[in-house]
Design an enzyme around this catalytic site. Sequence first.
Site, PDB file in Angstrom:
ATOM      1  N   HIS A   1      -5.716  -9.111   4.788  1.00 22.86           N
ATOM      2  CA  HIS A   1      -5.076  -7.794   4.733  1.00 22.86           C
ATOM      3  C   HIS A   1      -3.593  -7.973   5.009  1.00 22.86           C
ATOM      4  CE1 HIS A   1      -4.076  -3.651   5.576  1.00 22.86           C
ATOM      5  NE2 HIS A   1      -5.284  -3.270   5.209  1.00 22.86           N
TER       6      HIS A   1
ATOM      7  N   ARG B   1       1.208   2.441   3.948  1.00 26.56           N
ATOM      8  CA  ARG B   1       1.913   2.210   2.679  1.00 26.56           C
ATOM      9  C   ARG B   1       1.526   3.267   1.655  1.00 26.56           C
ATOM     10  NH1 ARG B   1      -0.159  -2.868   1.019  1.00 26.56           N
ATOM     11  NH2 ARG B   1      -1.542  -2.768   2.817  1.00 26.56           N
TER      12      ARG B   1
END
Lengths: 542, 206, 423
Positions: A316, A336
């Site tokens: 990740h 994000r």
Amino acid sequence: MSMNAIPWADALAALAAPPAAPPATDVQALLRRWHPDHQAGASVPLRVGASAGQACPPPLAALLHANTLIDDTDVAGCATVDTGLLVIGGGGAGCVAALTAAAAGVKVVLATKLGLGDSNTVMAEGGIQAAIGAEDSLQAHFDDTIKAGQRAGDPALVRALVTEGPAAIRWLIEQGMSFDREEQGGGAIRLRRKRAGGTSVPRILSTRDVTGLEMMRVLREAVLLHPNITVWNRSPVVELLSDGAGRCRGAVIYSLYLHRFVLVRAGAVVLATGGAGRLHLNDFPTSNHLGATADGLVLAYRLGARLREGDSFQYHPTGVGWPASLRGQLISEAARSLGAQMRNGHGERFIEELSARDVVAAAILREIGEGRGVERDGCLGVLLDTPGLERAKPGVLAGSLVSLLHLAHKSGTDPAREPMLVCPTLHYQNGGIVVQPDGSTDVPGLFCAGEVSGGIHGRNRLMGNALLELVVFGRRAGLAAASCDAARLGRANLDHVQDWRRALAAAGLPLEVRAPMLFPEVANFSMAADRALGRAPVLAAG
Amino acid sequence: MIEVEIDGRTATVPEGTTIILAAAEAGIALTANVGCMGQGVCGACRALVRREGSREVETALACETKVEQGMRVSFLDRYTLPQQQAYGTADLADGWTIYERMLAAFPNATHCRHCSGCDRACPKGIEVQKGVELAAQGELGAAAAVFELCVMCNLCSAACPESIAPNHLGLFARRAVAASGQRPTDLIRRLHEIEAGSMAVDTTPR
Amino acid sequence: MSAMTTTTNDVTSRVLTAPDSLVGASLAGWLAAGGGTGLRRALDDRAGIIGLIERAGLRGLGGAGFPTHRKWAAVAAEPGPEKVVICNGNEDEPGTFKDRVLLGRTPHQVIEGALIAALAVGARRVVMYVNPHLTEAIEAVGEAVRQWRAHALLAALETALGGPVLLELRPSSGRYIGGEETAVVASVEGGFPFPRRKPPYPAQSGVHGLPTLINNAETLANVPHILRHGAAWFRALGRGEAAGTKLFSLSGDVQRPGLYELPMGATLAELIFDCGGGMLMGREFKAVFTGGPSNTLLSRDDLDVALDFESVRARGSRLGTGAMIVVSEGTSIPRKVTEFVEFFAEGSCGQCPPCKTGTYQLATLLRRIDTGHATRADLEQVRQLCGLLPGSGRCGLIDGAITVVASSLERFGAEYERMLIGG
């Protein structure tokens, strides 16, 4: 990694200038050069078993090549329990499978290594995909998933995944799971959607950034309250049982309460043991819970199930880089998705933030490796510009990113004023046991659901597809397993163990290495010491 | 380095270490009361914590609490409810009967004696007692909101002298509100489209 | 406890349970037996009451052993006129059954004691706070209160105190925790019996903020006798330095369990063997859980201990309520302790999470030990909790629970060790 990096203070100063758009990237070249899966020594060929010759990371290969923890003498005379279905694993997939089979009237034993729900599912933050938007379609979800997986996924599985996505959401709501909503006037609601990296439309449904927590506590409660399900906590599986003709007939459980083995004979077994993050491949930190030690992979493989994409893991992009005490913990992709940018030590954006996870992770490793990373107290990473996000969307941190806020609080920083140092963390096993769309494996009577199974995510998983997978395939596996004939349980033994040992010997593999691992080294668990407790006589008091 | 005592064993660990990692360092077998190892969401690592020189003993999650010099820590097993509330998922579907079902499943919900022990016990700072009161009054939506970040560690259930099972009551409220009330129009339409066959998936490579 | 109302020891040493004191709810009977004399003497010399109590050496018999005159003096020193006297008859500790006998069979001496206390401290509200589970006591006190209200002696007291005196019966919540002083205050105020942190002490700020005197029923029962017979007489009742008599609730593996009134300072052996008739046939003495049962266990070496506050304290324990739960060899100490800790866990009021959750955790671990499922690590955790928990509650409940666990570990540690897996 290169030792060159830009000091924290300099990187903060560089953050002031508004950044240019990130440069165009040759994705394939980036992945080949920087993704951990593709580094020298990242995998070795398997030497034994149904997928011999397939590539696999050395620590996982060592477990797949290992001898059993037990043999016949260990289980002679131990207690035997019969049940319709044995579900192994107390995370999301196990709970969904158990609930589905129980709803079909089957008596279920759910055995879990830690406590029910203490799993990766509960830690999932970002959300769950389901194509429900007007501008979205099942086809778009299918295409996005296949593409992000580098076209390695099984189309039949992916079709099942996306097609049952909306029904899975309905089922979750019926169980009592709550999703973020948008009022439509007149009392009508729609579900709020976020965009996942590497997807064409906003498709992520969520409960703020605690989606897994919301899902897991609902599933756990439903399981605990279901009269057809018996939960065994602290009961890791140590070996599967077969009928001598290749059919799975149950499992040997080790009870950490009783310090003894228990034989469970079942009409069918659903393996939902999750992934392998605690193997710390390539020395990466992990976002995974303590129990993610590949136990299910090892046992299914030993009984004859094939593996696929066993060399493909997800790192990740935004694990915590600093402080060291929180390294590896996850900052949700939701940050994000809501617009947070990433910057290197020069203040530059270096990748489109909502690219697929493998691409973003590789890009971060490139920045660090080429000396543009940021160094803080000896920790390396790049910056996640949370202050920029808060400026652009005032209130977004407190409103939508409660987990991020909580994490920052634990590191003693204010994410509205200070960016976070992020670095990739070992997050997910993309591949796994080969399954059919009904969750069945090469081994009759053995089903897999959730992270332990492979073929859905290809070589890279999209955000939100893990939670969807565990619901869709948990239901499918639970339903298919429920239809197995449990009326005549018949023979259940460890005959396959002898075959396995012969195979190991033939391949020149050592018999001293034993698996499944059950607990990582940090847990200080010794099976031998724990079993010694079970053998000792207990004297009466007086 | 910092010295702490955990479940009767001593660990010497660097400053900034969490209790759960200090427990590992002390050689304690981490096979129970452990899970997510730091995110603070699985609620497994409940502990009583006493700081040096203090009379106060707090309840905390060991993966989220950093060690301090002279700290003493004792892990708490997951509290087992004396009687499990009995309700099924089917009980959640009908908004008209939910309040009744809740009172039947949680007969002690209205017995709160306002001791605030649940609030003090909660390692997540949830206003548990307020949530219980709202649920008892039938304000399930408001109660649901109170318990949004509950990790089901069961500490409030252990602390409650009236066996209300506050976290489970809160979860009932959350589940009931969602199951009986959330009817998203976009999801409903998409389900219809799939049912009607207008949402086929072409799996041929392109 | 079937024999609890049978007092079989020598009549000469009995005061509170002397045959002519056991008159039930009849005020006339009590007065005929010499009752009322104490209150009259008190009315004659109000200023001398507290000094007399001091000279008599009366101490709190609910468990603490705190000098009674000091409590009284503290409340008397507070500015009046509104003060409260509470007779604490909440008695709910396992193995304690003295107040139920006193209040059920001889309530008037207790009430007269409370009225004398009211006179001494200047209180015009007197509350008989009685556990409703003691049905006989509740009925007797209710009737006794009615008779007092109509009697001239109460009118004389009102004259002395310059206004009406409210004498009332207040059933307690019936919960164990309701016997704790600050919980008594909360309960009399009409609320749930939540203890609170001290200070302030009830003497300064009790019921509705008023100066409040709280005495155990047995303590107050002695007062009319002291007023009537004098301090020297009272001191002479006890042995050695100890003053007065003490009610002992004897239970467990003895031939004749029951309530016994002995001189303060009689030995444990006298109580068990002379009064209780010794151990049950074929049983060997093993230990005694004293007091609440929240005190340190007494063992074989302590049979010679004089049962008074100082002597018992010198053995590291406390006299407590005078409850003596005798167990014999063959009785599992861990099992008894587990039962007591479970009682405390249930009784914990909930305000302080370390008390509630800590006692539950202790009970879980002890139950695991008792059933042979515990490992050494479990016992280590028990020992650690014994060090970690004390002092963490607002009241003493958690401390009492820890005391019984810790002392049983200290004196019978080997028994716990033997029950461990791999022990």
